[in-house]
Design an enzyme around this catalytic site. Sequence first.
Site, PDB file in Angstrom:
ATOM      1  N   SER A  20     -24.670 -24.927 -26.060  1.00 51.09           N
ATOM      2  CA  SER A  20     -25.632 -24.586 -27.109  1.00 51.09           C
ATOM      3  C   SER A  20     -26.615 -23.503 -26.707  1.00 51.09           C
ATOM      4  CB  SER A  20     -26.405 -25.844 -27.531  1.00 51.09           C
ATOM      5  OG  SER A  20     -25.538 -26.767 -28.159  1.00 51.09           O
ATOM      6  N   GLU A  48       0.792  -1.227   0.000  1.00 53.40           N
ATOM      7  CA  GLU A  48       0.000   0.000   0.000  1.00 53.40           C
ATOM      8  C   GLU A  48       0.827   1.281   0.000  1.00 53.40           C
ATOM      9  OE1 GLU A  48      -3.191   0.082  -0.384  1.00 53.40           O
ATOM     10  OE2 GLU A  48      -3.529  -2.084  -0.236  1.00 53.40           O
TER      11      GLU A  48
END
Length: 800
Positions: free
Chosen positions: A379, A104
């Site tokens: 499909s 950080e």
Amino acid sequence: MSVAVPTNKRKRRSAFRQVLAAIQLLILSTLAVGLVFTAVTIWNLSSILPQGSGAIGEMNPVESSKIFASDGQLLATVFMDENREYVPLQKIPITLRNATIATEDKRFYDHNGVDPRGIGRALMEDIRTKQRAQGGSTITQQLVRNVYLTQRKSMGRKIQELLLAVQIERKYSKDEILEKYLNQVFYGSGAYGVQAAARTYFGKRAEELTLAESALLAGLPQRPTDFNPYKNPKLAENRRNTVLALMAQEHYITPEQKEIAQATPVKLGYRRPSGARVRRAPYFVDYVLDTLVDRYGANMVYKGGLRIFTTLHLGMQAVADKAVKDGVKRLSDNHVSQGALVSMDPRTGYIRAMVGGVDYKQSQLNRAHLVKHPRSPGSTFKPFVYAAAFENGMDPYDTVVDEPFSIRDGRHAWRPKNYDNRYSGAMSIQNAVAQSRNIPAIKTIQKIGVSKAIEMAHRCGIESELGHNLSLAIGTSGVTVLELASAYSTFANDGLHPEATAVLKITDRAGNVIELNHPTVSRVLKPRVQNDIDQCLLAVTTQGTARFVGRALPGVRGKTGTTQDDRDAWFAGYMPKQLVTIVWVGNDDNTRMRHIFGGTGCAPIWLDFMKDALKLNPKVKSAPKPASDTIVKADEKTRIARRRETQPRRDRSDAAPKDAASDTVRVRLCSDTGLLATSACPSTYDETFTKGEEPTERCSLHPADGGESGQRSARRPRASDNPLDASSPSSSNDAAFDTGGDTSSPATRTEPRPEPERQVRVTLCVQSGLRATRYCPETIQRRLPASEVPNGYCNLHGPR
């Protein structure tokens, strides 16, 4: 004696004085604005600074938020305080402290609260990637933002953040700031602070964390939802390894320690997050929380006293939970361990039920919304390919040959197959959809282009990235259950796409409305295209791979889907203008199932749910109007009416599809001609028509013994009907046309019917009605009698 000053000199002096006065005025104005801005900033700063000399505290009282179902019943209470346990810095392992700093704010101990070098580095990253960088804020700035400010991004808030960070640095030591940050920051799953995070993810105290566990936690604050190891384990592991690499780069650990920690598997405690007391629909609650945290920030959601009213229908949710649990249990012998279901009202986009797995206590992974790991739809993706084809001039009665097929790419050849390794020869697109044949879908996407299929899928509601290859036609690119439900809602809502909606309204602790969502729909399919797709999906449940669904619940439309390697099975179905539901089954580890298909594995679960859910689905008094109409323009109906005069009767109009419950009749047709089938027709299918509109003539291409034949029906012409089409012999068409006779009785028949006029396929400009050129922005292909083909080309569009 005075000396006269020349006129031109006086003018120059006057101009100089005016310029000087303007500069002075500009300086004074700038100073005034600066003083006002400074005064306002100081006032804002004084209004949010902590009072007294105590520790950093909360400015507003913490209040839990509540999430409600559509009928007002409580779904969950979301809180923060019960899931925070303050721990002093000396009890936080040095590995976690160093991992946090390396990730950080690597210059944490060298700056005074603001790091100009870090801001410059983040700015350069913004320019390089052309998007907002994640870094730039120091640990002190993040602490200030979490405690005193909101997550709203504005210049004023950023200035407040910078000034407060400097003030905090003057008041507290670096270790005190780091301690407060590690006890304040949000780690996801309702965990605030390292102690709560250690217990939530690993079931242990913070001081017991290993190097690998510390690195995983240190990587969460940047994107706690995306990096959540319960929901995205692979992404969390990758993030952990990135943190370990940063620690080695900053010399907090050795390369050997990095490699050992990176090779360590992630072992979670699988404890239910205590940041929310969920009563019902836990997967849906997680989805809502993730969405709102991204929008408003964790602070506001977990301790802002919000009242969140959702679209969930508790009755449908109960039915969905039971259907998925019972269905997966039935399939356990086929090596099926998980399932998911999403049901949505296509008229509004309201999510009515969401099931993300069989047992939330065992796994919080929401399989209904796996954004980072979507599953292959098989499909169930084919309707988007055919919708694009219909939009580009094809129709459900065009013929595609289902036969062995290969595509060569350099030295390699791709030989796709049908699932059963069988081939049916020439068949209509509608029949290919009903029987879920792969080869026709691949040939269709090859003909229209992959880009058009991708554009159609995205337009209908698919948000996942889709691969630009022919295998897309058989569903090789992953999607989520939720976005597939959103996309099929377009088919179920007359081509109008509704935005998927989970939250109806949000109020703050004082009852003020801060978010109010109304149904939003937009037209994405022309009515003719939607009608063609709807009829193809109806054929799936009347004559195709989901016939038993149509028998049990007449009028439904649907599509089965099974991936080639049996790792995913789907059923996507809907009752028009009522309810859309998508069901998926498979395994989290992506292992293969045994003999499971969309029609046999998912369709029964879908049917169990829909039979009861349709009875519970509330009626919509009035459907929302489209917010935008980019596909069908204002004069589209006029053009459709004009074109209809020159089209055969089978060309569907812009009317909505007929409901199966109306006065209809089912007839058996020949797959090759679309006429009433005879006993000699090699391939047939059933179709439902409104009474009076069904074909009345027998197939003349395959006359049965005894010479039964009849005149051509008024069906929509197919590509094979064109005598000029090199792919079909003219003799076949001639036979189809010449052998037709009048249907009246011999006693009343006076003259033989004249031979039908030859028809040809032409491309027309939609706006002018003339033959299209390459400059026409919107075209349509039509088959017209030769005498009615326009002689001229479009004169409205040309090169700029």
